[in-house]
Design a protein around this motif. Sequence first.
Motif, mmCIF file in Angstrom:
data_model
loop_
_atom_site.group_PDB
_atom_site.id
_atom_site.type_symbol
_atom_site.label_atom_id
_atom_site.label_comp_id
_atom_site.label_asym_id
_atom_site.label_seq_id
_atom_site.Cartn_x
_atom_site.Cartn_y
_atom_site.Cartn_z
ATOM 1 N N LEU A 223 0.827 -1.206 0.000
ATOM 2 C CA LEU A 223 0.000 0.000 0.000
ATOM 3 C C LEU A 223 0.864 1.262 0.000
ATOM 4 O O LEU A 223 0.540 2.243 -0.682
ATOM 5 N N ASP A 224 1.958 1.243 0.752
ATOM 6 C CA ASP A 224 2.808 2.430 0.854
ATOM 7 C C ASP A 224 3.475 2.792 -0.467
ATOM 8 O O ASP A 224 3.881 3.948 -0.668
ATOM 9 N N ALA A 225 3.601 1.797 -1.358
ATOM 10 C CA ALA A 225 4.233 2.066 -2.659
ATOM 11 C C ALA A 225 3.357 2.933 -3.552
ATOM 12 O O ALA A 225 3.837 3.457 -4.568
ATOM 13 N N PHE A 226 2.074 3.123 -3.174
ATOM 14 C CA PHE A 226 1.146 3.933 -3.965
ATOM 15 C C PHE A 226 0.462 4.918 -3.018
ATOM 16 O O PHE A 226 -0.634 4.660 -2.524
ATOM 17 N N THR A 242 -5.340 4.145 -6.720
ATOM 18 C CA THR A 242 -6.014 2.857 -6.531
ATOM 19 C C THR A 242 -5.869 1.996 -7.773
ATOM 20 O O THR A 242 -5.556 0.802 -7.687
ATOM 21 N N ALA A 243 -6.091 2.594 -8.938
ATOM 22 C CA ALA A 243 -5.990 1.838 -10.192
ATOM 23 C C ALA A 243 -4.576 1.305 -10.395
ATOM 24 O O ALA A 243 -4.386 0.160 -10.832
ATOM 25 N N ALA A 244 -3.566 2.140 -10.070
ATOM 26 C CA ALA A 244 -2.176 1.705 -10.238
ATOM 27 C C ALA A 244 -1.855 0.564 -9.285
ATOM 28 O O ALA A 244 -1.147 -0.392 -9.649
ATOM 29 N N THR A 250 -2.434 -7.248 -9.609
ATOM 30 C CA THR A 250 -2.895 -8.296 -10.528
ATOM 31 C C THR A 250 -1.725 -8.846 -11.345
ATOM 32 O O THR A 250 -1.656 -10.052 -11.597
ATOM 33 N N GLY A 251 -0.810 -7.969 -11.736
ATOM 34 C CA GLY A 251 0.374 -8.446 -12.455
ATOM 35 C C GLY A 251 1.226 -9.354 -11.592
ATOM 36 O O GLY A 251 1.740 -10.385 -12.051
ATOM 37 N N ALA A 291 -12.453 -4.739 -14.576
ATOM 38 C CA ALA A 291 -13.576 -4.222 -13.788
ATOM 39 C C ALA A 291 -13.515 -2.717 -13.572
ATOM 40 O O ALA A 291 -14.552 -2.052 -13.485
ATOM 41 N N GLY A 292 -12.307 -2.166 -13.471
ATOM 42 C CA GLY A 292 -12.200 -0.736 -13.221
ATOM 43 C C GLY A 292 -12.844 -0.348 -11.907
ATOM 44 O O GLY A 292 -12.728 -1.060 -10.897
ATOM 45 N N HIS A 293 -13.590 0.784 -11.910
ATOM 46 C CA HIS A 293 -14.173 1.299 -10.662
ATOM 47 C C HIS A 293 -15.226 0.362 -10.080
ATOM 48 O O HIS A 293 -15.504 0.411 -8.877
ATOM 49 N N THR A 294 -15.800 -0.531 -10.898
ATOM 50 C CA THR A 294 -16.824 -1.446 -10.365
ATOM 51 C C THR A 294 -16.232 -2.495 -9.433
ATOM 52 O O THR A 294 -16.968 -3.189 -8.731
ATOM 53 N N LEU A 295 -14.895 -2.598 -9.404
ATOM 54 C CA LEU A 295 -14.244 -3.540 -8.490
ATOM 55 C C LEU A 295 -14.583 -3.211 -7.049
ATOM 56 O O LEU A 295 -14.627 -4.109 -6.198
ATOM 57 N N LEU A 296 -14.834 -1.941 -6.755
ATOM 58 C CA LEU A 296 -15.150 -1.518 -5.396
ATOM 59 C C LEU A 296 -16.638 -1.639 -5.083
ATOM 60 O O LEU A 296 -17.069 -1.306 -3.972
ATOM 61 N N GLN A 297 -17.408 -2.141 -6.038
ATOM 62 C CA GLN A 297 -18.852 -2.265 -5.854
ATOM 63 C C GLN A 297 -19.313 -3.719 -5.822
ATOM 64 O O GLN A 297 -20.259 -4.064 -5.121
#
Length: 605
Positions: A223-226, A242-244, A250-251, A291-297
């Motif tokens: 988390l601290d890396a972003f 968040t996206a980064a 995932t990679g 998923a993009g922003h829908t990942l949080l939904q």
Amino acid sequence: MRITTHSTTADFDAALPAQRRRPARRPPTGEDPLLRAAYRLCLRTTQVHDPGIFALIQLMPAVLRPPCWALWAAASVLDDLADQRDAQQAEREARVQAWTQALQCDLAAGTSTDPVRRALVDTALRWHLDLSSLQGAVTSTLDDVNDRRFADWAEWRAWCEALVPWVDQVRHLFEQAGAPMTLRLDRQQDYKRFIDGAQLTDILTDLSADLTQGLLLLPQEALDAFPGAEDDLRQGSWSPATAALVRELTGLARRWVTRPAMTRGMHPGAATVLDTAACLMRAQLDAVDAAGHTLLQRAPRPSLVTRTRILVPARLRSGLAWSLTPFTAAGPRQPAVTVREPSPADDANLRPPPAHLDGARPPRIAADRMPAHVAVIMDGNGRWAEQRGLPRPEGHRAGNAAAHEMVYGALEIGLRHLTLYAFSTENWKRDTEEITTILEAIRRDLDEGPIRNLDVRQRWLGHPDKLPAELVQALLREERRTRNRTGLTLTVCINYGGRDEITRTAAALAQATRAGAIDPHLIGEDDFARHLPHPDMPDVDLLWRTGNEQRTSNFLPWHTTYAELYFTPDHWPDVDRRDLWQAITEYSRRQRRHGGATHGMRGRS
């Protein structure tokens, strides 16, 4: 238990041609209708709670599906007990403890009034499973009752290891059925990374559900890396940070689950199961990325077409592979099972080391003069026996008592790390009887030795090639059983060679560089150390060799670079804890310079 491939059984069945669709294997048909009902419940529990796992179990031999349902249903029940948010933390913890304590009683009785435990006990008795090895996973489940936080990837990976004992039970089922799931033990890091990748895939998939409960099961290091990503996630905000972060993770998970060397040399049926799991997880990660922003939904899912493309050929391949393999049915039920210590690190059962026969007590050494890590080359067993007109193997048996004495003495004086050189890669040149005696004595000690109930964390350093499978499994079992102990860390080097360790570490580092995890132009000593088999092993402060020889014999070359050397004439069977204390006392008198100058002296030490 956070591992699933997120595929439904309905999807799987729909993917099969009509003439190929078959019902799941029926539970064992015995005279006991309650037992049949118990297995049916385990089937449904696995199907609902872990549909991806259920799909993978369907790729296994039919004879092994019911016991696998029982194992995974039990894991699901424990997971649910720990996750019940309608109960207070203490109540959830008490429920997990009550369930596991009841299991111990049920194993001794040979049955249970609880249906899931009834099927699990029947599985253990029919297939001769030692369920005591699951206690480490149960301990982790108890920890899951609390909100998890991980400082770094090392803490996070330790949490992931709770899954390994459950997988080991499945491996044992394959062995009992006559179709061993031959794991390439020299690829242990691949297996660990595969499990890490499975857990990370699951966490990313369930991110929305976890966040609603206030959980963020990612290491702080990631988390601290972003900067800003953690706050955004907790607020449910999809930001560039968040996206980064998600893209990076995932990679990473994709690299971890892609381990083609892992299944080389394995039975094609077992290889199909693992390869299919990897394919499903990569498909899941693709869905997370898309998923993009829908990942949080909501939790993303791969399309039916994608799952069909993976599962249909996998079912065909596994069916063909298993059709060519003869299987052994489950053995007759044992009337009862002897349960070993119910906890891997039950502090209430730990005891102090036995006192020295002469009443000797350790010397008082100032804290700043105590070594943190003592490594010992236990030399002279064979010569000790020859001097007494005995066969050389008798010297190794006598040497076991000295090894126990070292552990007792280390605990009494407060040593944190003790490493013993028990069997080197060069020792294979010795007589077969001598080799057999050494390895059998080690295995027997692991099973019933006098240090089992001491506050000792046991670890193994070495290579599995040529070692008996039973010994390797015993070593790994004790690592898991004692991993939470906080006293002495005892590392036993078996089939170990220093140059071999450095060569394999260099290969692992090269692999990480090729995968893009490390910049080859910025590689430093810390990068190399992180790829050693035990990255957390501290440098050796004192290297002690018995037997009147003065050489290091390919022992821990990376860790002993600045070690103080100490050689004594006595053969190993003649030493006891007092000799360890004398070695530490000698160390405390020495001036360590690590290349610097002292008392007006210049030059290297």
